[in-house]
Design a protein around this motif. Structure first.
Motif, short mmCIF file in Angstrom:
data_model
loop_
_atom_site.label_atom_id
_atom_site.label_comp_id
_atom_site.label_asym_id
_atom_site.label_seq_id
_atom_site.Cartn_x
_atom_site.Cartn_y
_atom_site.Cartn_z
N SER A 159 -47.91 -41.19 -43.51
CA SER A 159 -48.09 -41.30 -44.96
C SER A 159 -47.22 -40.33 -45.73
CB SER A 159 -49.56 -41.06 -45.32
OG SER A 159 -49.96 -39.77 -44.90
N MET A 160 -46.63 -39.32 -45.05
CA MET A 160 -45.82 -38.32 -45.73
C MET A 160 -44.32 -38.60 -45.63
SD MET A 160 -47.84 -36.29 -47.22
CE MET A 160 -46.74 -34.95 -47.61
N ARG A 161 -43.95 -39.66 -44.93
CA ARG A 161 -42.54 -39.97 -44.77
C ARG A 161 -42.09 -40.92 -45.88
NH1 ARG A 161 -42.57 -41.37 -38.27
NH2 ARG A 161 -43.53 -39.41 -37.57
N LEU A 162 -40.97 -40.59 -46.48
CA LEU A 162 -40.43 -41.42 -47.56
C LEU A 162 -39.46 -42.43 -46.98
CD1 LEU A 162 -39.74 -38.80 -50.37
CD2 LEU A 162 -41.62 -40.43 -50.25
N SER A 163 -39.61 -43.66 -47.39
CA SER A 163 -38.68 -44.69 -46.98
C SER A 163 -37.58 -44.82 -48.03
CB SER A 163 -39.40 -46.03 -46.82
OG SER A 163 -39.89 -46.48 -48.06
N ILE A 164 -36.59 -45.67 -47.75
CA ILE A 164 -35.52 -45.91 -48.74
C ILE A 164 -36.11 -46.49 -50.02
CG2 ILE A 164 -33.41 -47.21 -49.18
CD1 ILE A 164 -32.83 -47.12 -46.21
N ALA A 165 -37.07 -47.39 -49.88
CA ALA A 165 -37.70 -47.97 -51.06
C ALA A 165 -38.42 -46.91 -51.89
CB ALA A 165 -38.69 -49.07 -50.64
N ASP A 166 -39.06 -45.95 -51.21
CA ASP A 166 -39.75 -44.87 -51.93
C ASP A 166 -38.76 -44.01 -52.70
OD1 ASP A 166 -42.13 -45.76 -50.84
OD2 ASP A 166 -42.03 -44.39 -49.15
N THR A 167 -37.60 -43.77 -52.13
CA THR A 167 -36.57 -43.00 -52.82
C THR A 167 -36.12 -43.70 -54.10
OG1 THR A 167 -35.81 -42.15 -50.68
CG2 THR A 167 -34.33 -41.89 -52.56
N LEU A 168 -35.96 -45.01 -54.04
CA LEU A 168 -35.63 -45.77 -55.24
C LEU A 168 -36.75 -45.68 -56.27
CD1 LEU A 168 -34.09 -48.96 -53.58
CD2 LEU A 168 -32.85 -47.12 -54.73
N THR A 169 -37.99 -45.70 -55.80
CA THR A 169 -39.13 -45.58 -56.71
C THR A 169 -39.13 -44.24 -57.42
OG1 THR A 169 -40.43 -47.02 -55.26
CG2 THR A 169 -41.63 -45.71 -56.87
N LEU A 170 -38.79 -43.18 -56.70
CA LEU A 170 -38.70 -41.85 -57.33
C LEU A 170 -37.56 -41.81 -58.35
CD1 LEU A 170 -39.35 -39.54 -54.25
CD2 LEU A 170 -40.95 -40.19 -56.06
N GLY A 171 -36.49 -42.56 -58.10
CA GLY A 171 -35.43 -42.68 -59.09
C GLY A 171 -35.94 -43.34 -60.36
N ASN A 172 -36.81 -44.30 -60.21
CA ASN A 172 -37.47 -44.94 -61.35
C ASN A 172 -38.22 -43.91 -62.18
OD1 ASN A 172 -39.18 -46.36 -63.04
ND2 ASN A 172 -40.26 -47.44 -61.43
N ALA A 173 -39.04 -43.08 -61.54
CA ALA A 173 -39.81 -42.06 -62.26
C ALA A 173 -38.89 -41.05 -62.95
CB ALA A 173 -40.75 -41.34 -61.30
N THR A 174 -37.83 -40.67 -62.28
CA THR A 174 -36.89 -39.71 -62.87
C THR A 174 -36.25 -40.26 -64.14
OG1 THR A 174 -36.41 -38.82 -60.66
CG2 THR A 174 -34.83 -38.33 -62.41
N CYS A 175 -35.85 -41.52 -64.11
CA CYS A 175 -35.24 -42.14 -65.29
C CYS A 175 -36.24 -42.18 -66.45
CB CYS A 175 -34.77 -43.55 -64.95
SG CYS A 175 -33.32 -43.61 -63.88
#
Length: 284
Positions: free
Chosen positions: A28-44
């Protein structure tokens, strides 16, 4: 190995070897590529709030009469929301093609709340503070309505199972961009307020919207990129930039109004077909 405190002789937590850290990390603590894109969403989404504050609100409070900076900051904020929509579109596609971590769905909802709830609601609030004919308190109420509509929309999305390929209620990215488009059209205050509340209602309604997959996803991506170009032309005061921006915003609002009509017409036709089949089955 176990490390012992020389004073207390108490055992500490065993040290993990560096090469085994990733293997011992909970899934549950590992980030996938999709999760990284999701964090980009929050940053924007967060940066959209930042540019709205520093480029529009603060200069207004300081009595600045420079409109160019406000235009650039408004365009930057909206472009960041559009970029967040691209991240939101891509993380779903990547998650279906590759994989998503167990916390992917929660990350997606939290990021959407920032980019498509807080950012557009704050944009409406600041509009109410800087526009000449706007009313600040009424605009604050409209901003709260938008934010709560997105909260309810995302909460229902997590709880309600819809048939494959459909959303219930206007998707929050589409709703956020429609709200911002209404503000950028610079209509009189009352029509702007009513249109914003109408979009908020559509987000919590039961109107069905198609999910962006296949050709529709490509079309949506093209539409977002085109909107970024219109905003850039407006920000740099290109010839016809204002007209192009108004045209793009109007098309966004029209799409938001027309899609529910098509969905309602399809539902009515489906009901009529089902009733016709039921009557035919009752005949001897």
């Amino acid at each position: 190995m176990t490390v012992t405190d020389p004073e207390t002789r108490a055992g500490w937590v065993p040290e993990a070897d560096d090469e085994n850290t990733d293997e011992d990390m909970p899934l549950s603590m590992r980030l996938s590529i999709a999760d990284t894109l999701t964090l980009g969403n929050a940053t924007c989404g967060f940066m959209a709030v930042y540019f709205t504050t520093t480029g529009i609100l603060i200069p207004h409070l300081q009595g600045s009469q420079e409109t160019g900076m406000a235009r650039h900051s408004a365009a930057t904020a909206v472009i960041l929301m559009l970029l967040a929509a691209i991240f939101d579109l891509c993380d779903g596609l990547v998650a279906r093609k590759l994989r998503s971590s167990p916390m992917g769905a929660e990350l997606d909802n939290l990021s959407d709340l920032i980019s498509f709830g807080l950012a557009p609601a704050y944009f409406v609030l600041v509009y109410g503070m800087v526009a000449d004919d706007a009313h600040q308190r009424v605009s604050a109420l409209a901003a709260i309505v938008v934010l709560l509509a997105v909260v309810l929309r995302l909460a229902r999305f997590s709880c309600v199972t819809m048939k494959d390929g459909m959303f219930q209620g206007m998707p929050s990215p589409f709703g956020a961009l429609t709200v911002v488009s209404i503000v950028l059209l610079e209509l009189p205050f009352i029509p702007t307020l009513l249109a914003i509340i109408g979009v908020a209602w559509l987000m919590v309604s039961r109107v069905e919207y198609p999910k962006p997959r296949g050709v529709l996803a490509v079309a949506m991506l093209g539409w977002i990129v085109g909107a970024m170009g219109l905003l850039a032309a407006w920000a740099f005061d290109a010839p016809g930039g204002q007209v192009l921006l108004a045209t793009g915003c109007a098309l966004q609002v029209v799409l938001g109004a027309v899609i529910p009509l098509f969905a309602t017409a399809r539902r009515v036709n489906t009901f009529r077909d089902n009733r016709r089949v039921a009557r035919a089955a009752q005949l001897p």
